[in-house]
Design a protein around this motif. Sequence first.
Motif, PDB file in Angstrom:
ATOM      1  N   ARG A 269     -86.199  48.339   0.906  1.00  0.00           N
ATOM      2  CA  ARG A 269     -87.046  49.521   1.116  1.00  0.00           C
ATOM      3  C   ARG A 269     -87.799  49.770  -0.184  1.00  0.00           C
ATOM      4  O   ARG A 269     -87.167  49.923  -1.230  1.00  0.00           O
ATOM      5  N   PRO A 270     -89.135  49.803  -0.152  1.00  0.00           N
ATOM      6  CA  PRO A 270     -89.885  50.068  -1.388  1.00  0.00           C
ATOM      7  C   PRO A 270     -89.872  51.556  -1.710  1.00  0.00           C
ATOM      8  O   PRO A 270     -89.800  52.398  -0.812  1.00  0.00           O
ATOM      9  N   GLY A 271     -89.924  51.877  -3.004  1.00  0.00           N
ATOM     10  CA  GLY A 271     -89.892  53.289  -3.414  1.00  0.00           C
ATOM     11  C   GLY A 271     -90.455  53.443  -4.806  1.00  0.00           C
ATOM     12  O   GLY A 271     -91.310  52.657  -5.230  1.00  0.00           O
ATOM     13  N   GLY A 272     -89.942  54.420  -5.531  1.00  0.00           N
ATOM     14  CA  GLY A 272     -90.481  54.790  -6.847  1.00  0.00           C
ATOM     15  C   GLY A 272     -90.397  53.696  -7.896  1.00  0.00           C
ATOM     16  O   GLY A 272     -91.221  53.645  -8.801  1.00  0.00           O
ATOM     17  N   VAL A 273     -89.393  52.819  -7.823  1.00  0.00           N
ATOM     18  CA  VAL A 273     -89.389  51.628  -8.674  1.00  0.00           C
ATOM     19  C   VAL A 273     -90.097  50.546  -7.856  1.00  0.00           C
ATOM     20  O   VAL A 273     -89.678  50.212  -6.757  1.00  0.00           O
ATOM     21  N   THR A 274     -91.217  50.044  -8.385  1.00  0.00           N
ATOM     22  CA  THR A 274     -92.071  49.173  -7.567  1.00  0.00           C
ATOM     23  C   THR A 274     -91.539  47.737  -7.510  1.00  0.00           C
ATOM     24  O   THR A 274     -90.726  47.324  -8.342  1.00  0.00           O
ATOM     25  N   TYR A 275     -92.051  46.984  -6.543  1.00  0.00           N
ATOM     26  CA  TYR A 275     -91.706  45.568  -6.418  1.00  0.00           C
ATOM     27  C   TYR A 275     -92.057  44.823  -7.714  1.00  0.00           C
ATOM     28  O   TYR A 275     -91.291  44.009  -8.211  1.00  0.00           O
ATOM     29  N   GLU A 276     -93.217  45.154  -8.274  1.00  0.00           N
ATOM     30  CA  GLU A 276     -93.660  44.494  -9.505  1.00  0.00           C
ATOM     31  C   GLU A 276     -92.674  44.793 -10.647  1.00  0.00           C
ATOM     32  O   GLU A 276     -92.348  43.918 -11.446  1.00  0.00           O
ATOM     33  N   GLN A 277     -92.174  46.018 -10.718  1.00  0.00           N
ATOM     34  CA  GLN A 277     -91.181  46.364 -11.751  1.00  0.00           C
ATOM     35  C   GLN A 277     -89.881  45.602 -11.527  1.00  0.00           C
ATOM     36  O   GLN A 277     -89.248  45.140 -12.472  1.00  0.00           O
ATOM     37  N   LEU A 278     -89.482  45.474 -10.255  1.00  0.00           N
ATOM     38  CA  LEU A 278     -88.243  44.751  -9.954  1.00  0.00           C
ATOM     39  C   LEU A 278     -88.337  43.301 -10.391  1.00  0.00           C
ATOM     40  O   LEU A 278     -87.427  42.776 -11.037  1.00  0.00           O
ATOM     41  N   THR A 279     -89.452  42.641 -10.055  1.00  0.00           N
ATOM     42  CA  THR A 279     -89.560  41.219 -10.396  1.00  0.00           C
ATOM     43  C   THR A 279     -89.645  41.037 -11.912  1.00  0.00           C
ATOM     44  O   THR A 279     -89.189  40.036 -12.435  1.00  0.00           O
ATOM     45  N   SER A 280     -90.183  42.024 -12.616  1.00  0.00           N
ATOM     46  CA  SER A 280     -90.283  41.885 -14.073  1.00  0.00           C
ATOM     47  C   SER A 280     -88.896  41.847 -14.710  1.00  0.00           C
ATOM     48  O   SER A 280     -88.711  41.280 -15.777  1.00  0.00           O
ATOM     49  N   VAL A 281     -87.908  42.417 -14.031  1.00  0.00           N
ATOM     50  CA  VAL A 281     -86.556  42.463 -14.589  1.00  0.00           C
ATOM     51  C   VAL A 281     -85.632  41.439 -13.938  1.00  0.00           C
ATOM     52  O   VAL A 281     -84.779  40.837 -14.593  1.00  0.00           O
TER      53      VAL A 281
END
Length: 351
Positions: free
Chosen positions: A197-209
């Motif tokens: 489920r996408p939310g306040g932490v973005t997909y782009e932020q997730l992949t960066s980590v």
Amino acid sequence: MNTEKARLTSNAEENDKIFKRAAEIIRAGGLVAFPTETVYGLGANALDAAAASKIYAAKGRPSDNPLIIHLSSAEEADSYAYVPSSYKKLADAFIPGPITAIMKKRDNIPFEVTGGLDSVAVRVPSHSAARRFIELCGLPIAAPSANLSGRPSPTRASHVEEDLDGRIDMIIDGGACDIGLESTIVKLDGERPTLLRPGGVTYEQLTSVLGEVDIDKAVLEKLGEGERPLAPGMKYRHYAPRAPLTLVDGDDEAFYELVGRSASPSAVVIAYDEDIDALERVGYARENILTLGARADISRHAASLFELLRECDEHMFEKIYARLPARSGLSLALYNRIIKAAGYSVVDLKH
Ligand code: TXA
Ligand code: MG
């Protein structure tokens, strides 16, 4: 049941009295609605199967739809879940914050909380009142969004009251929620992290980590017959206004032309501030235009969406139109919520 109501102020001592009263209710197996940075949650003791079951009854929630447990710090996750190294990375970058991690559960979390699954969803809110309340409870708090099942998630205490007054023990009013859409959910118990489920932490932020992250199909599309989302809750018709909502994918002129053809006192358009004049020109009265805010202000759109969907219900509009949001950044969360609210009904004027 009488629902106690308490409003938080800038007085920390007074607020603590409210949280202590709420903690008493939680320890006695009751239900308390509380603010978080995403949406209001409906909390119960996550270690008490009977208390968790009351959540399902109060919301009218299907019992196979698992609950998120809320903790006051990331370190506590170890006590309730088998924590993989990816969780530590997430925690360093985004926790506390609008993110929920799915991990294998330990035995102390009852299956009533996890909808029978052997995984558990864990979240540490960044909202200071939420964390203080959880800390004073001294327990993990199971909390879904504090709405009746099938209605938009509540972003104000008044929304909770609309849905749950008389059905729960207490509502803590902490004002409007900052983000206004539920947390990002990422599944960490498989081979590759998966966004559920996408939310306040973005997909782009997730992949960066985390490196590569899969996206569960249910985030973007309607599932076919027999397909199941990885988050059981994503299969239900959520966030649904009472009137049919049609999304339009097209440029401004095509959008105005299309919605203009349906202009009537019972039709409403959810659009941006910059659209108001053009919509009035194609026949909409000002009260039939609801705005998400300025076009470029995506955070504002996210914070407004659920409240506007509730307004559509209140005004008994019969037709709702809105634009299809982009699929990147925070807008992916908007896209996911609104496309579900629309039952995947999109008019494609681009292709
Ligand atoms: O921002 C939020 O996450 C809010 C606030 C209150 O923290 N909570 C929230 O809870 O949105 P709820 O219950 O409305 O949505 C939880 C979602 C559901 O779609 C559920 O199916 C999924 O999380 N979920 C919970 N536990 C899961 C598990 N073990 N495996 C897969 N999905 C899970
Ligand atoms: Mg919910």
